[in-house]
Design a protein around this motif. Structure first.
Motif, mmCIF file in Angstrom:
data_model
loop_
_atom_site.group_PDB
_atom_site.id
_atom_site.type_symbol
_atom_site.label_atom_id
_atom_site.label_comp_id
_atom_site.label_asym_id
_atom_site.label_seq_id
_atom_site.Cartn_x
_atom_site.Cartn_y
_atom_site.Cartn_z
ATOM 1 N N GLY A 19 11.630 12.087 14.966
ATOM 2 C CA GLY A 19 11.718 11.148 14.225
ATOM 3 C C GLY A 19 12.325 9.763 14.961
ATOM 4 N N TRP A 21 14.111 6.865 13.574
ATOM 5 C CA TRP A 21 15.049 6.144 13.028
ATOM 6 C C TRP A 21 15.951 5.700 14.194
ATOM 7 C CZ3 TRP A 21 20.437 7.620 11.568
ATOM 8 C CH2 TRP A 21 21.287 6.730 10.605
ATOM 9 N N GLN A 27 16.380 0.594 19.605
ATOM 10 C CA GLN A 27 17.493 0.830 20.601
ATOM 11 C C GLN A 27 16.687 1.093 21.903
ATOM 12 O OE1 GLN A 27 19.206 4.638 19.739
ATOM 13 N NE2 GLN A 27 20.798 4.360 21.307
ATOM 14 N N ASP A 49 8.014 11.622 12.134
ATOM 15 C CA ASP A 49 8.582 10.731 11.110
ATOM 16 C C ASP A 49 9.019 9.481 10.972
ATOM 17 O OD1 ASP A 49 9.908 11.554 8.196
ATOM 18 O OD2 ASP A 49 11.543 10.889 9.297
ATOM 19 N N ARG A 125 15.032 7.324 -1.662
ATOM 20 C CA ARG A 125 16.037 7.708 -2.441
ATOM 21 C C ARG A 125 15.607 7.825 -3.808
ATOM 22 N NH1 ARG A 125 17.683 8.753 1.916
ATOM 23 N NH2 ARG A 125 19.586 7.913 2.859
ATOM 24 N N SER A 154 13.664 12.023 -0.703
ATOM 25 C CA SER A 154 14.828 12.261 0.284
ATOM 26 C C SER A 154 15.878 11.770 -0.197
ATOM 27 C CB SER A 154 14.487 11.202 1.478
ATOM 28 O OG SER A 154 15.665 11.293 2.447
ATOM 29 N N GLN A 180 13.602 15.411 1.871
ATOM 30 C CA GLN A 180 14.543 15.231 3.344
ATOM 31 C C GLN A 180 15.876 14.829 3.394
ATOM 32 O OE1 GLN A 180 13.746 12.076 6.643
ATOM 33 N NE2 GLN A 180 12.038 13.332 6.088
ATOM 34 N N TRP A 209 17.298 16.080 8.268
ATOM 35 C CA TRP A 209 17.721 14.802 9.209
ATOM 36 C C TRP A 209 18.903 14.833 9.726
ATOM 37 C CZ3 TRP A 209 21.177 11.191 7.535
ATOM 38 C CH2 TRP A 209 21.434 11.029 6.388
ATOM 39 N N SER A 210 19.183 14.172 10.864
ATOM 40 C CA SER A 210 20.274 14.155 11.672
ATOM 41 C C SER A 210 20.809 15.464 11.953
ATOM 42 C CB SER A 210 21.578 13.065 10.935
ATOM 43 O OG SER A 210 21.317 11.696 11.036
ATOM 44 N N LEU A 212 22.076 16.644 14.590
ATOM 45 C CA LEU A 212 23.297 16.370 15.462
ATOM 46 C C LEU A 212 24.124 15.511 14.814
ATOM 47 C CD1 LEU A 212 21.629 16.503 18.930
ATOM 48 C CD2 LEU A 212 22.549 18.478 17.587
ATOM 49 N N SER A 214 23.859 12.433 14.006
ATOM 50 C CA SER A 214 23.746 11.328 14.895
ATOM 51 C C SER A 214 24.232 11.363 16.249
ATOM 52 C CB SER A 214 24.453 10.169 13.928
ATOM 53 O OG SER A 214 23.427 9.599 13.091
ATOM 54 N N LYS A 220 29.530 14.191 23.738
ATOM 55 C CA LYS A 220 29.805 12.704 24.424
ATOM 56 C C LYS A 220 30.876 11.989 23.816
ATOM 57 C CE LYS A 220 25.422 11.364 22.802
ATOM 58 N NZ LYS A 220 24.279 10.635 22.831
ATOM 59 N N ARG A 230 24.423 5.545 20.083
ATOM 60 C CA ARG A 230 24.132 4.976 18.789
ATOM 61 C C ARG A 230 25.333 4.577 18.280
ATOM 62 N NH1 ARG A 230 21.098 8.957 14.431
ATOM 63 N NH2 ARG A 230 19.402 8.623 16.067
ATOM 64 N N SER A 288 17.079 9.100 22.417
ATOM 65 C CA SER A 288 16.938 7.948 22.883
ATOM 66 C C SER A 288 16.417 8.041 24.443
ATOM 67 C CB SER A 288 18.345 7.063 22.847
ATOM 68 O OG SER A 288 19.262 7.870 23.567
ATOM 69 N N GLN A 292 17.116 13.927 26.882
ATOM 70 C CA GLN A 292 17.597 14.608 25.426
ATOM 71 C C GLN A 292 16.714 15.467 24.780
ATOM 72 O OE1 GLN A 292 18.883 11.170 23.175
ATOM 73 N NE2 GLN A 292 20.864 10.886 24.518
ATOM 74 N N ASN A 296 16.742 19.459 23.969
ATOM 75 C CA ASN A 296 16.850 19.800 22.445
ATOM 76 C C ASN A 296 15.684 20.725 22.009
ATOM 77 O OD1 ASN A 296 18.830 18.337 22.334
ATOM 78 N ND2 ASN A 296 17.735 16.580 21.059
HETATM 79 P P1 NDP Z 1 20.227 13.425 15.437
HETATM 80 O O1 NDP Z 1 21.418 13.560 14.456
HETATM 81 O O2 NDP Z 1 19.965 14.631 15.956
HETATM 82 O O3 NDP Z 1 20.791 12.352 16.308
HETATM 83 C C1 NDP Z 1 19.810 11.813 17.097
HETATM 84 C C2 NDP Z 1 20.705 11.128 18.345
HETATM 85 O O4 NDP Z 1 21.601 11.860 19.084
HETATM 86 C C3 NDP Z 1 19.735 10.547 19.341
HETATM 87 O O5 NDP Z 1 19.059 9.426 19.088
HETATM 88 C C4 NDP Z 1 20.656 10.196 20.632
HETATM 89 O O6 NDP Z 1 21.462 9.095 20.332
HETATM 90 C C5 NDP Z 1 21.842 11.444 20.364
HETATM 91 N N1 NDP Z 1 21.231 12.693 20.961
HETATM 92 C C6 NDP Z 1 20.106 13.586 20.552
HETATM 93 N N2 NDP Z 1 20.101 14.663 21.476
HETATM 94 C C7 NDP Z 1 20.975 14.471 22.404
HETATM 95 C C8 NDP Z 1 21.432 15.144 23.573
HETATM 96 N N3 NDP Z 1 20.791 16.297 23.672
HETATM 97 N N4 NDP Z 1 22.603 14.922 24.303
HETATM 98 C C9 NDP Z 1 23.169 13.863 23.808
HETATM 99 N N5 NDP Z 1 23.077 13.040 22.831
HETATM 100 C C10 NDP Z 1 21.775 13.288 21.867
HETATM 101 O O7 NDP Z 1 19.084 12.959 14.394
HETATM 102 P P2 NDP Z 1 18.912 11.520 13.838
HETATM 103 O O8 NDP Z 1 19.952 10.886 13.321
HETATM 104 O O9 NDP Z 1 18.044 10.581 14.792
HETATM 105 O O10 NDP Z 1 17.786 12.007 12.681
HETATM 106 C C11 NDP Z 1 16.536 12.361 13.058
HETATM 107 C C12 NDP Z 1 15.268 11.853 12.316
HETATM 108 O O11 NDP Z 1 15.527 11.926 10.832
HETATM 109 C C13 NDP Z 1 15.136 10.180 12.245
HETATM 110 O O12 NDP Z 1 14.884 9.881 13.621
HETATM 111 C C14 NDP Z 1 14.520 10.151 11.110
HETATM 112 O O13 NDP Z 1 13.008 10.269 11.211
HETATM 113 C C15 NDP Z 1 14.939 11.068 10.328
HETATM 114 N N6 NDP Z 1 16.183 10.502 9.186
HETATM 115 C C16 NDP Z 1 15.881 10.575 7.729
HETATM 116 C C17 NDP Z 1 16.793 9.826 7.106
HETATM 117 C C18 NDP Z 1 16.555 9.666 5.724
HETATM 118 O O14 NDP Z 1 17.433 9.243 4.846
HETATM 119 N N7 NDP Z 1 15.541 10.481 5.008
HETATM 120 C C19 NDP Z 1 18.228 9.407 7.535
HETATM 121 C C20 NDP Z 1 18.052 9.380 9.021
HETATM 122 C C21 NDP Z 1 17.214 10.215 9.609
HETATM 123 P P3 NDP Z 1 22.304 8.357 21.279
HETATM 124 O O15 NDP Z 1 21.526 8.462 22.728
HETATM 125 O O16 NDP Z 1 21.960 6.887 21.183
HETATM 126 O O17 NDP Z 1 23.336 8.823 21.541
#
Ligand code: NDP
Length: 327
Positions: A19, A21, A27, A49, A125, A154, A180, A209-210, A212, A214, A220, A230, A288, A292, A296
């Motif tokens: 995804g 987001w 970013q 996504d 939503r 979602s 979702q 979603w999310s 990890l 975020s 880290k 983030r 990002s 990563q 993953n």
């Molecule tokens: P995560 O919770 O997996 O967070 C991802 C972020 O964590 C990355 O952008 C990076 O951020 C950090 N990260 C990921 N892998 C690693 C690693 N191996 N080591 C260290 N840092 C890591 O998922 P998202 O929150 O991005 O959610 C995934 C997708 O879900 C989104 O892209 C979107 O498509 C969807 N989504 C949907 C929502 C909804 O309301 N339906 C809401 C939110 C997301 P950084 O490097 O900046 O620290």
């Protein structure tokens, strides 16, 4: 790569998807976005996504340019959009789940993503001010027009999901195939309890979603606050305040030690934990950096399973297992 059915539909989705987001159009630069998509696709990820609100439409534009440039066979990937929050406009009808906004949001997503149809289209939503009939009919019209293939929701409640299915059934329409929800070690209620019955009654699929939280489920944030992540972004101060706290970080430390003991990283342990839930159709990864994403996706190789002993140790650390209300 493992592929799972999206609920009771015929569609097969890779167990890890990708995804955009916060990252695409915001970013990270467009060349990193392209590298990430290429790496994901080459590893067998088939679902990408997106949503109208991500970077106010810019995320879809970036993904659309990449899809056009790479010219992958259309049948080899699944792409989504989501409507509800709008793409920046604040006027009446520029948000929500009315027929007008769903049609306009779908057409805008098709233009930005440069595709002829969306495989998945989500109601981002629930919209308390639009009749459920209007939303369900609008989604079905979009299917009949060939603009979307499957529709979903979602962060809807179980009651709202079932209302949509009741309306669909009464009118011989297609109900929502997938939901979702947020799902990770710290956020479990909807996926593990609220939807429990719906998986079997209507065959609901989930694109979670999310996974990890975020980025909190990494090592880290345990020490000094890191640069370029983030939760350091000014616009995401609300997320940092809401989700980073001492009690979570204490659990992250223990989970990190457990992951090390298993010879993997914490993100890998946390992603595997999501993926072993049979009601999860796909875990949407965010990244990002290519590094990563490599780490993953490698989860599938380095951690083929989690023993019941490890799962019990995780439960003890988390101490947050949601329970079904008893009567
Ligand atoms: P995560 O919770 O997996 O967070 C991802 C972020 O964590 C990355 O952008 C990076 O951020 C950090 N990260 C990921 N892998 C690693 C690693 N191996 N080591 C260290 N840092 C890591 O998922 P998202 O929150 O991005 O959610 C995934 C997708 O879900 C989104 O892209 C979107 O498509 C969807 N989504 C949907 C929502 C909804 O309301 N339906 C809401 C939110 C997301 P950084 O490097 O900046 O620290």
């Amino acid at each position: 790569m493992e592929y799972r059915r999206l609920g009771n539909s015929g569609l097969q989705v890779s167990v890890f998807s990708f995804g955009s987001w916060i990252t695409f159009g915001n970013q990270i630069g467009n060349s990193t976005a392209e590298e990430l998509m290429i790496y994901a696709y080459d590893q067998g990820i088939n679902f990408f996504d997106n949503a109208e609100i991500y970077a106010n439409g810019e995320s879809e534009k970036v993904m659309g340019k990449i899809l056009r440039k790479l010219n992958w066979q259309r049948s080899s990937y699944i792409v989504s959009s989501k409507a509800y929050f709008g793409d920046g406009g604040q006027l009446p009808n520029q948000k929500g789940l009315s027929r007008k906004h769903l049609f306009e949001a779908c057409n805008a997503a098709l233009r930005r993503l440069q595709v002829e149809y969306l495989d998945l289209f989500f109601c981002h939503r629930p919209d308390k001010s639009t009749p459920m009939e209007e939303t369900v009919w609008a989604m079905n019209h979009l299917i009949q027009q060939g603009k979307i293939l499957y529709w979903g929701t979602s962060e809807w409640s179980g009651v709202e999901l079932m209302e949509a299915h009741m309306v669909a059934k009464a009118n011989n329409l297609i109900g929502p195939v997938m939901e979702q929800p947020q799902y990770n070690m710290f956020h479990r209620e909807k996926v593990e309890v609220e939807y429990k019955k719906i998986y079997s009654t209507v065959g609901l699929g989930t694109t979670i979603w999310s996974p990890l939280a975020s980025g909190i489920l990494t090592d880290k944030y345990i020490g000094k606050f890191p640069d370029n992540t983030r939760l350091g972004l000014d616009e995401l101060n609300w997320l940092k305040e809401r989700s980073l706290n001492e009690s979570k970080l204490a659990k992250v430390k223990k989970l990190n030690s457990l992951a090390k003991e298993l010879g993997v990283t914490l993100p890998q342990l946390a992603l595997k934990w999501c993926a072993i839930n049979p009601n999860v159709s796909t875990v949407i990864l965010g990244a990002s950096k290519v590094k990563q994403l490599k780490e993953n996706i490698a989860t599938l190789e380095v951690l083929p399973s989690l023993s019941s002993e490890v799962l019990e140790r995780i439960e003890t650390i988390l101490d947050n297992k949601p329970v079904h209300p008893m009567w």
